[in-house]
Design a protein around this motif. Structure first.
Motif, mmCIF file in Angstrom:
data_model
loop_
_atom_site.group_PDB
_atom_site.id
_atom_site.type_symbol
_atom_site.label_atom_id
_atom_site.label_comp_id
_atom_site.label_asym_id
_atom_site.label_seq_id
_atom_site.Cartn_x
_atom_site.Cartn_y
_atom_site.Cartn_z
ATOM 1 N N LEU A 1 0.808 -1.219 0.000
ATOM 2 C CA LEU A 1 0.000 0.000 0.000
ATOM 3 C C LEU A 1 0.841 1.269 0.000
ATOM 4 O O LEU A 1 1.734 1.437 0.834
ATOM 5 C CB LEU A 1 -0.904 0.010 1.242
ATOM 6 C CG LEU A 1 -1.853 -1.179 1.408
ATOM 7 C CD1 LEU A 1 -2.426 -1.200 2.827
ATOM 8 C CD2 LEU A 1 -2.972 -1.109 0.386
ATOM 9 N N ASP A 2 0.524 2.157 -0.921
ATOM 10 C CA ASP A 2 1.061 3.514 -0.888
ATOM 11 C C ASP A 2 0.271 4.302 0.170
ATOM 12 O O ASP A 2 -0.844 3.934 0.514
ATOM 13 C CB ASP A 2 0.899 4.142 -2.279
ATOM 14 C CG ASP A 2 1.324 5.592 -2.311
ATOM 15 O OD1 ASP A 2 2.460 5.873 -1.887
ATOM 16 O OD2 ASP A 2 0.517 6.437 -2.755
ATOM 17 N N ILE A 3 0.854 5.376 0.705
ATOM 18 C CA ILE A 3 0.112 6.193 1.678
ATOM 19 C C ILE A 3 -0.435 7.465 1.037
ATOM 20 O O ILE A 3 -1.638 7.640 0.907
ATOM 21 C CB ILE A 3 1.005 6.602 2.887
ATOM 22 C CG1 ILE A 3 1.430 5.376 3.695
ATOM 23 C CG2 ILE A 3 0.221 7.559 3.784
ATOM 24 C CD1 ILE A 3 2.280 5.747 4.909
ATOM 25 N N ASP A 4 0.492 8.323 0.613
ATOM 26 C CA ASP A 4 0.103 9.684 0.233
ATOM 27 C C ASP A 4 -0.778 9.699 -1.022
ATOM 28 O O ASP A 4 -0.393 9.209 -2.073
ATOM 29 C CB ASP A 4 1.340 10.555 0.026
ATOM 30 C CG ASP A 4 2.049 10.821 1.346
ATOM 31 O OD1 ASP A 4 1.387 11.296 2.281
ATOM 32 O OD2 ASP A 4 3.258 10.527 1.434
ATOM 33 N N ASN A 5 -1.943 10.258 -0.856
ATOM 34 C CA ASN A 5 -2.978 10.356 -1.891
ATOM 35 C C ASN A 5 -3.582 9.004 -2.274
ATOM 36 O O ASN A 5 -4.287 8.890 -3.274
ATOM 37 C CB ASN A 5 -2.479 11.099 -3.132
ATOM 38 C CG ASN A 5 -3.127 12.463 -3.230
ATOM 39 O OD1 ASN A 5 -4.175 12.700 -2.635
ATOM 40 N ND2 ASN A 5 -2.528 13.359 -3.983
ATOM 41 N N THR A 6 -3.278 7.968 -1.464
ATOM 42 C CA THR A 6 -3.908 6.658 -1.648
ATOM 43 C C THR A 6 -4.750 6.324 -0.417
ATOM 44 O O THR A 6 -5.952 6.089 -0.528
ATOM 45 C CB THR A 6 -2.847 5.565 -1.875
ATOM 46 O OG1 THR A 6 -2.147 5.853 -3.091
ATOM 47 C CG2 THR A 6 -3.491 4.183 -1.989
ATOM 48 N N LEU A 7 -4.110 6.307 0.772
ATOM 49 C CA LEU A 7 -4.839 6.016 2.022
ATOM 50 C C LEU A 7 -5.303 7.293 2.706
ATOM 51 O O LEU A 7 -6.201 7.273 3.551
ATOM 52 C CB LEU A 7 -3.955 5.210 2.981
ATOM 53 C CG LEU A 7 -3.518 3.823 2.482
ATOM 54 C CD1 LEU A 7 -2.674 3.126 3.551
ATOM 55 C CD2 LEU A 7 -4.700 2.957 2.098
ATOM 56 N N GLY B 1 -1.656 2.168 -5.490
ATOM 57 C CA GLY B 1 -1.126 3.515 -5.340
ATOM 58 C C GLY B 1 -1.742 4.478 -6.333
ATOM 59 O O GLY B 1 -2.495 4.084 -7.224
ATOM 60 N N ASP B 2 -1.386 5.757 -6.184
ATOM 61 C CA ASP B 2 -1.993 6.808 -7.009
ATOM 62 C C ASP B 2 -1.086 7.322 -8.118
ATOM 63 O O ASP B 2 -1.496 8.173 -8.896
ATOM 64 C CB ASP B 2 -2.386 8.000 -6.119
ATOM 65 C CG ASP B 2 -1.168 8.711 -5.561
ATOM 66 O OD1 ASP B 2 -0.419 8.079 -4.790
ATOM 67 O OD2 ASP B 2 -0.935 9.880 -5.927
ATOM 68 N N GLN B 3 0.150 6.821 -8.172
ATOM 69 C CA GLN B 3 1.070 7.369 -9.170
ATOM 70 C C GLN B 3 1.548 6.304 -10.173
ATOM 71 O O GLN B 3 1.993 5.217 -9.775
ATOM 72 C CB GLN B 3 2.316 7.952 -8.495
ATOM 73 C CG GLN B 3 2.048 9.256 -7.776
ATOM 74 C CD GLN B 3 3.349 9.954 -7.458
ATOM 75 O OE1 GLN B 3 4.127 10.280 -8.347
ATOM 76 N NE2 GLN B 3 3.594 10.158 -6.188
ATOM 77 N N ILE B 4 1.492 6.660 -11.433
ATOM 78 C CA ILE B 4 1.935 5.733 -12.486
ATOM 79 C C ILE B 4 3.441 5.538 -12.440
ATOM 80 O O ILE B 4 3.938 4.408 -12.554
ATOM 81 C CB ILE B 4 1.488 6.258 -13.869
ATOM 82 C CG1 ILE B 4 -0.033 6.058 -14.011
ATOM 83 C CG2 ILE B 4 2.232 5.531 -14.992
ATOM 84 C CD1 ILE B 4 -0.599 6.558 -15.311
ATOM 85 N N THR C 1 5.678 5.814 -10.074
ATOM 86 C CA THR C 1 6.301 5.154 -8.924
ATOM 87 C C THR C 1 5.575 3.840 -8.618
ATOM 88 O O THR C 1 6.166 2.769 -8.670
ATOM 89 C CB THR C 1 6.266 6.058 -7.672
ATOM 90 O OG1 THR C 1 4.926 6.467 -7.412
ATOM 91 C CG2 THR C 1 7.128 7.266 -7.858
ATOM 92 N N ASP C 2 4.272 3.901 -8.337
ATOM 93 C CA ASP C 2 3.522 2.733 -7.879
ATOM 94 C C ASP C 2 3.293 1.713 -9.001
ATOM 95 O O ASP C 2 3.652 0.539 -8.870
ATOM 96 C CB ASP C 2 2.177 3.182 -7.287
ATOM 97 C CG ASP C 2 2.355 4.201 -6.170
ATOM 98 O OD1 ASP C 2 3.170 3.949 -5.274
ATOM 99 O OD2 ASP C 2 1.686 5.251 -6.200
ATOM 100 N N VAL C 3 2.701 2.165 -10.087
ATOM 101 C CA VAL C 3 2.354 1.233 -11.174
ATOM 102 C C VAL C 3 3.613 0.738 -11.893
ATOM 103 O O VAL C 3 3.795 -0.473 -12.088
ATOM 104 C CB VAL C 3 1.387 1.907 -12.181
ATOM 105 C CG1 VAL C 3 1.193 1.023 -13.413
ATOM 106 C CG2 VAL C 3 0.053 2.198 -11.509
HETATM 107 MG MG LIG Z 1 1.103 8.386 -3.450
#
Ligand SMILES: [Mg+2]
Length: 164
Positions: free
Chosen positions: A29-35, A113-116, A118-120
């Protein structure tokens, strides 16, 4: 490499049935702008309940954030989650540490996550499943606006269903 396997608006929309259908047993799990919103110490509405639902159904979870320890640790502790701070997404090293901590294979894991970029990208590079959420709140910095601009172009070409 830049396409998520699935897109949802909020993390709380992700169902146990969907995860089971994909053989997923652990979430990164990502935190910022995800959780929650950026640097907010309080989880967004419904997040704690959703995490409980995941736990009750045997889904293992760990936080992987590129943010620093003082931000990540107290937030993860509130939610009772293990965490890795300064995760260096999209590099695979953080993902490998998550897999080891959860004792699961990459095929059993999903990054949320919310970012392509970094997360995706990190999840695809590593080889796990990936779900992109919409950022909870728009960012204000020029660097983020630049990243979001390119994300919009990629998402224009992304067609839900083709890969999901
Ligand atoms: Mg994020």
């Amino acid at each position: 490499m830049l396409f998520p396997k699935k897109r949802v608006r909020r993390v709380t929309e992700i169902s146990i049935d969907y995860l089971r259908s994909k053989g997923i047993r652990g979430l990164i799990l990502d935190i910022d702008n995800t959780l929650t919103t950026h640097d907010n110490p309080i989880p967004s509405e419904g997040v704690a309940h959703w995490l409980d639902l995941m736990r009750e159904n045997g889904i293992k979870m760990i936080v992987l954030s590129n943010n620093h320890g003082p931000r990540v640790e107290p937030f993860a502790k509130i939610l009772g989650l293990d965490y890795i701070a300064e995760g260096k997404k999209p590099l695979s090293s953080g993902f490998k540490r998550c897999a080891a901590a959860l004792d699961l294979s990459k095929e059993q894991l999903c990054i949320i996550g919310d970012q392509i970029f970094t997360d995706v990208l990190g999840g695809n590079w590593y080889g796990c499943h990936s779900i992109l959420v919409e950022p909870i709140q728009p960012e204000s910095t020029a660097f983020f606006k630049f990243k979001r601009f390119w994300e919009r172009i990629i998402l224009f070409f992304y067609k839900e269903g083709e890969r999901g």
